[in-house]
Design a protein around this motif. Sequence first.
Motif, PDB file in Angstrom:
ATOM      1  N   PHE A   1      -7.994   1.706   1.528  1.00 28.92           N
ATOM      2  CA  PHE A   1      -7.045   2.396   0.655  1.00 28.92           C
ATOM      3  C   PHE A   1      -7.794   3.147  -0.448  1.00 28.92           C
ATOM      4  O   PHE A   1      -7.527   4.327  -0.711  1.00 28.92           O
ATOM      5  CB  PHE A   1      -6.075   1.382   0.042  1.00 28.92           C
ATOM      6  CG  PHE A   1      -5.048   1.998  -0.875  1.00 28.92           C
ATOM      7  CD1 PHE A   1      -3.818   2.408  -0.383  1.00 28.92           C
ATOM      8  CD2 PHE A   1      -5.303   2.154  -2.230  1.00 28.92           C
ATOM      9  CE1 PHE A   1      -2.867   2.983  -1.226  1.00 28.92           C
ATOM     10  CE2 PHE A   1      -4.366   2.721  -3.081  1.00 28.92           C
ATOM     11  CZ  PHE A   1      -3.146   3.137  -2.573  1.00 28.92           C
TER      12      PHE A   1
ATOM     13  N   PHE B   1       0.830  -1.205   0.000  1.00 26.21           N
ATOM     14  CA  PHE B   1       0.000   0.000   0.000  1.00 26.21           C
ATOM     15  C   PHE B   1       0.870   1.263   0.000  1.00 26.21           C
ATOM     16  O   PHE B   1       0.582   2.227  -0.719  1.00 26.21           O
ATOM     17  CB  PHE B   1      -0.928   0.009   1.214  1.00 26.21           C
ATOM     18  CG  PHE B   1      -2.078  -0.962   1.120  1.00 26.21           C
ATOM     19  CD1 PHE B   1      -2.921  -0.967   0.020  1.00 26.21           C
ATOM     20  CD2 PHE B   1      -2.320  -1.869   2.143  1.00 26.21           C
ATOM     21  CE1 PHE B   1      -3.992  -1.857  -0.070  1.00 26.21           C
ATOM     22  CE2 PHE B   1      -3.385  -2.765   2.068  1.00 26.21           C
ATOM     23  CZ  PHE B   1      -4.218  -2.759   0.958  1.00 26.21           C
TER      24      PHE B   1
ATOM     25  N   LEU C   1      -2.530  -4.033  -5.893  1.00 26.00           N
ATOM     26  CA  LEU C   1      -3.672  -3.704  -5.034  1.00 26.00           C
ATOM     27  C   LEU C   1      -4.739  -4.788  -5.110  1.00 26.00           C
ATOM     28  O   LEU C   1      -5.343  -5.150  -4.090  1.00 26.00           O
ATOM     29  CB  LEU C   1      -4.254  -2.346  -5.433  1.00 26.00           C
ATOM     30  CG  LEU C   1      -3.377  -1.128  -5.126  1.00 26.00           C
ATOM     31  CD1 LEU C   1      -4.023   0.136  -5.674  1.00 26.00           C
ATOM     32  CD2 LEU C   1      -3.117  -0.987  -3.627  1.00 26.00           C
TER      33      LEU C   1
END
Length: 233
Positions: free
Chosen positions: A199, A163, A185
Motif C-alpha cells: 500500500f 486499505f 494502516l
Amino acid sequence: MEIQKQIRKLGDPVRAKQAQRFFKTGKGEYAEGDIFLGISVPEIRKLTKPFQDLSLTNLQKLTKSKYHEERLAGLILLVHKYESAPSESEKEQVFKTYVGLFPYINNWDLVDVSCHRVVGAHLENRSRKRLYAWAKSEDLWIRRISMVSTLWFIRKGDLEDAFSIARIHLNDEHDLMHKAVGWMLRECGKKDLKKLENFLDSWSSKMPRTSLRYSIEKMSERKRKFYLTKDKN
C-alpha cells in the motif's frame, strides 16, 4: 435518570476545564461547544457497570445528553448491549439505534470507544457499502466512523476494506482523519506487513505526513526512513 445523577456527582470543574482545552471545544475548533464534567474514562466505565440493563430508549436519552461524559457512558453501554444481545434481530436493533445517534457521537474518543465494536462487528458478515458512503460524508465524525470501524475487520485479519477506505481518505483535509487513517494502516501492518508495504509503495508519496508517520511507527528505522524520503528520491 439515576445514572446521570451519579455521573454528575463525580464532576470536577478543574478537570472539566482541562478536558475542554484538550478536546478542542473553543470557538472554531472541532468540538466547539462540547461540555465536560471532568470525569475520567475509567471512572465512567466503572460507574456504568450497574446500569447494563438500561433500555435502548434510556440509552438513547443518555447518549443525547449535552454532557460529554454522559454520551460516553451511553456509548459504552450501547456496546455492551450489542455484544450481549442474544439474537440477530436484537443486534440489528442496537445497530440501528447506534447509527441513529451519529449526530451525538461527535468527538474522536466517542467514535473510537464504540464504532468498531458495533458498526464493525455488525458489518463483519454483511454488506459494507454504507462504510464507503459514510467515508464521503461532509461530517468529520461520520468519516472517522467509516475508517475506525474497519478495526474490527483488521483484527480478524480482513484488511481489504481498511486499505480501500484509507485511499478514499487520503485527500481529507482534517488532521483527525490523517491520524485515523495512519492508525488503521499501522494496525493492518501488525497483521500483514507486506500488504502495508505494498500500500505504501503505491500511496506514501500522496499521503498526509501525519498518516504516513502513524502508519510506519512499528517498522524498522531503515524502512521508516525509506518511506519518509521516498517522494524525495
